[in-house]
Design an enzyme around this catalytic site. Structure first.
Site, mmCIF file in Angstrom:
data_model
loop_
_atom_site.group_PDB
_atom_site.id
_atom_site.type_symbol
_atom_site.label_atom_id
_atom_site.label_comp_id
_atom_site.label_asym_id
_atom_site.label_seq_id
_atom_site.Cartn_x
_atom_site.Cartn_y
_atom_site.Cartn_z
ATOM 1 N N SER A 69 8.610 -21.080 -15.160
ATOM 2 C CA SER A 69 7.076 -21.331 -16.442
ATOM 3 C C SER A 69 7.260 -20.361 -18.000
ATOM 4 O O SER A 69 6.775 -20.071 -18.621
ATOM 5 C CB SER A 69 5.932 -21.318 -15.841
ATOM 6 N N LYS A 72 8.129 -21.219 -21.173
ATOM 7 C CA LYS A 72 7.618 -22.435 -22.035
ATOM 8 C C LYS A 72 7.028 -21.745 -22.791
ATOM 9 O O LYS A 72 6.896 -22.678 -24.313
ATOM 10 C CB LYS A 72 6.014 -23.063 -20.944
ATOM 11 N N TYR A 194 14.302 -29.642 -19.275
ATOM 12 C CA TYR A 194 12.891 -29.032 -18.963
ATOM 13 C C TYR A 194 13.601 -28.057 -17.950
ATOM 14 O O TYR A 194 13.089 -27.062 -17.287
ATOM 15 C CB TYR A 194 11.737 -29.802 -19.082
ATOM 16 N N TYR A 246 -2.566 -20.301 -16.957
ATOM 17 C CA TYR A 246 -3.351 -21.896 -16.088
ATOM 18 C C TYR A 246 -4.829 -21.852 -15.670
ATOM 19 O O TYR A 246 -6.154 -21.144 -17.603
ATOM 20 C CB TYR A 246 -2.994 -21.868 -14.540
ATOM 21 N N VAL A 264 6.245 -19.574 -11.960
ATOM 22 C CA VAL A 264 6.820 -19.345 -9.916
ATOM 23 C C VAL A 264 7.328 -18.365 -9.603
ATOM 24 O O VAL A 264 7.556 -18.476 -7.806
ATOM 25 C CB VAL A 264 6.924 -21.241 -9.697
HETATM 26 N N1 GLN Z 1 9.854 -24.900 -12.900
HETATM 27 C C1 GLN Z 1 8.760 -24.684 -12.745
HETATM 28 C C2 GLN Z 1 8.182 -26.344 -12.457
HETATM 29 O O1 GLN Z 1 8.711 -27.382 -12.769
HETATM 30 C C3 GLN Z 1 8.097 -23.905 -13.343
HETATM 31 C C4 GLN Z 1 6.365 -24.154 -12.880
HETATM 32 C C5 GLN Z 1 5.781 -22.630 -13.348
HETATM 33 O O2 GLN Z 1 6.735 -21.666 -13.083
HETATM 34 N N2 GLN Z 1 4.175 -22.510 -13.016
HETATM 35 O O3 GLN Z 1 7.091 -26.801 -11.430
#
Ligand code: GLN
Length: 448
Positions: A69, A72, A194, A246, A264
């Site tokens: 993420s 993003k 993505y 978040y 994550v």
């Molecule tokens: N690729 C992960 C997902 O879409 C990214 C989520 C994250 O890093 N919070 O679940």
């Protein structure tokens, strides 16, 4: 100086943070993407890059891991650059969702995702990236992430395959958006691109530069390359401040006070606008999906180095000299009339010097110094020879102030390249003071 520093006070401070936080052992490695579960839980790196391009690091800051993420905000930046704020906000809201990163945070009426930092919004942002097909969109994403990092980044094919094989929840989010006409692309293409962007790998040291680029108005401070326009960088940081962490975003803003983004795989970035990009990497996560050591490290960096956004720090000093330029005048006075004029009326000369970048805030200080009450005529020299950049708003403020001063019967001179009529212009402060001296002699003669 640019490049990596290994010694010095900043590196030592960062090493202390690393040592202090390194003892934390809580957290779980993510397992819903099977390949990520293989990460080494002991890895821990911290890095910082200043907006002048100075780099510092401690621990495993050169170990590459997939961005997840953390990609993003950079892809959102590209979408904004490609489509403009108005078009992007037709598809994407910018409100904190107060929910987990993979929640179905879609507007009930329109199906629009709450923000581009949760998965649904990120998939939408990915779909907004310009390109004739998925391959071109992905390549443009990889290129922009590389420009943010200042080096060529590549994909981890195993993590990508692992997420593609298990990413049904993200597919479901994309289908929900598609069903509501809220996805600006095809489900398979958007989700696949993505997954690829999430699997691009970089080190904590790279991430610090990527973050510093956002904090530097979109210009990579190490390579000097403009990656995105300044308003884009500002918009991304604003969204990070409210939505980057978040459902922990509010608490994060209170405690750490920096726009931030986590992923994550254990990466996390924070941006101190105009100052630093900070990054950490450590795989074990807390229950909100943020790296335990990464959160602790950034919290410590922010508080030790006083980087909280709401913390009112004084900007770098702007006004260098303020007051009578008596010493110089006495030194350049060549004959009796000049020496008498300096002795009798020397305090009618005032030298105000400024340095650095003059924006609204610093120009306000200069204007304040220029307009200190004084009997007309006073010879006022504004030395801008050490000013690196004069913002248009600052130039207007100075021009108006100089016009007011001359209208009130004062004499004004500017030293430097800037032409600010009605002030006289000189190349050196000494030349300007010689001009003041000539005026002073005349004044002294007539006031007898
Ligand atoms: N690729 C992960 C997902 O879409 C990214 C989520 C994250 O890093 N919070 O679940």
């Amino acid at each position: 100086m640019t490049g990596r520093s290994t010694a010095g006070a900043v590196t030592r401070a960062l090493a202390e943070v690393h040592a202090e936080v390194g003892v934390l052992s809580a957290g779980e490695i993510v397992s819903y993407i099977p390949r990520l579960a293989l990460a080494d839980p002991t890895l821990f790196g911290v890095a910082m890059a200043s907006t002048e391009g100075h780099r510092y690091q401690a621990g495993d800051a050169d170990v590459a891991f997939t961005l997840q993420s953390v990609s993003k905000p950079f892809v959102y930046a590209l979408a904004l650059a490609d489509r403009g704020v108005d078009e992007v906000s037709r598809w994407l809201r910018t409100e904190p969702s107060g929910e987990a990163f993979n929640a179905i945070s879609l507007d009930r009426a329109t199906g629009r995702p709450a923000n581009p930092m949760i998965n649904a919004g990120a998939i939408c942002a990915t779909a907004l990236v310009a390109g004739d097909d998925a391959a071109e969109r992905y390549e443009r994403i990889r290129a922009v992430l590389s420009a943010f990092a200042g080096r060529d980044l590549d994909i981890d094919p195993e993590v990508y395959a692992s997420e593609a094989a298990t990413g049904d929840r993200n597919r479901a989010l994309a289908y929900l958006m598609k069903a509501a006409d809220a996805l600006p692309g095809e489900v398979d293409d958007s989700v696949d691109t993505y997954f690829r962007q999430c699997s691009i790998r970089a080190t904590a040291s790279d991430l610090a530069v990527m973050a510093a680029t956002l904090g530097n108005g979109g210009v990579n401070p190490v390579t000097g390359v403009r990656v995105v326009a300044e308003p884009v960088a500002v918009a991304v940081l604003s969204v990070l401040a409210t939505c980057g962490m978040y459902d922990a975003s509010g608490d994060w803003l209170v405690r750490v006070g920096l726009p931030a983004k986590s992923g994550v795989s254990g990466g996390i970035i924070a941006v101190s606008p105009g100052r630093f990009g900070v990054a950490a990497f450590s795989p074990p996560l807390d229950t909100t999906g943020n790296s335990v050591r990464g959160v602790a490290a950034l919290r410590e960096v922010s508080s030790r180095f006083g980087l909280h956004l709401m913390h009112a720090t004084t900007a770098a000093p702007t006004v260098r000299t303020d007051g009578a330029a008596g010493d110089t005048l006495r030194r350049i006075a060549r004959h009796d009339a000049e020496r008498t004029a300096v002795a009798r009326a020397g305090d009618r000369v005032r030298l105000v010097g400024a340095q650095g970048r003059l924006d609204f805030t610093s120009a306000e200080r200069v204007v304040h110094a220029l307009t200190a009450p004084t009997p007309p005529p006073t010879w006022i020299v504004l030395d801008l020879s050490r000013v690196r950049h004069l913002d248009p708003v600052a130039a207007t403020m100075l021009r108006r102030t100089l016009a007011e001063l001359t209208a009130a019967g004062h004499r004004a001179a500017v030293v430097g390249h800037q032409h600010l009529p009605p002030a006289e212009r000189f190349v050196t402060a000494e030349a300007a003071l010689a001009w003041c001296l000539a005026g002073l002699v005349e004044f002294d003669a007539t006031s007898d």
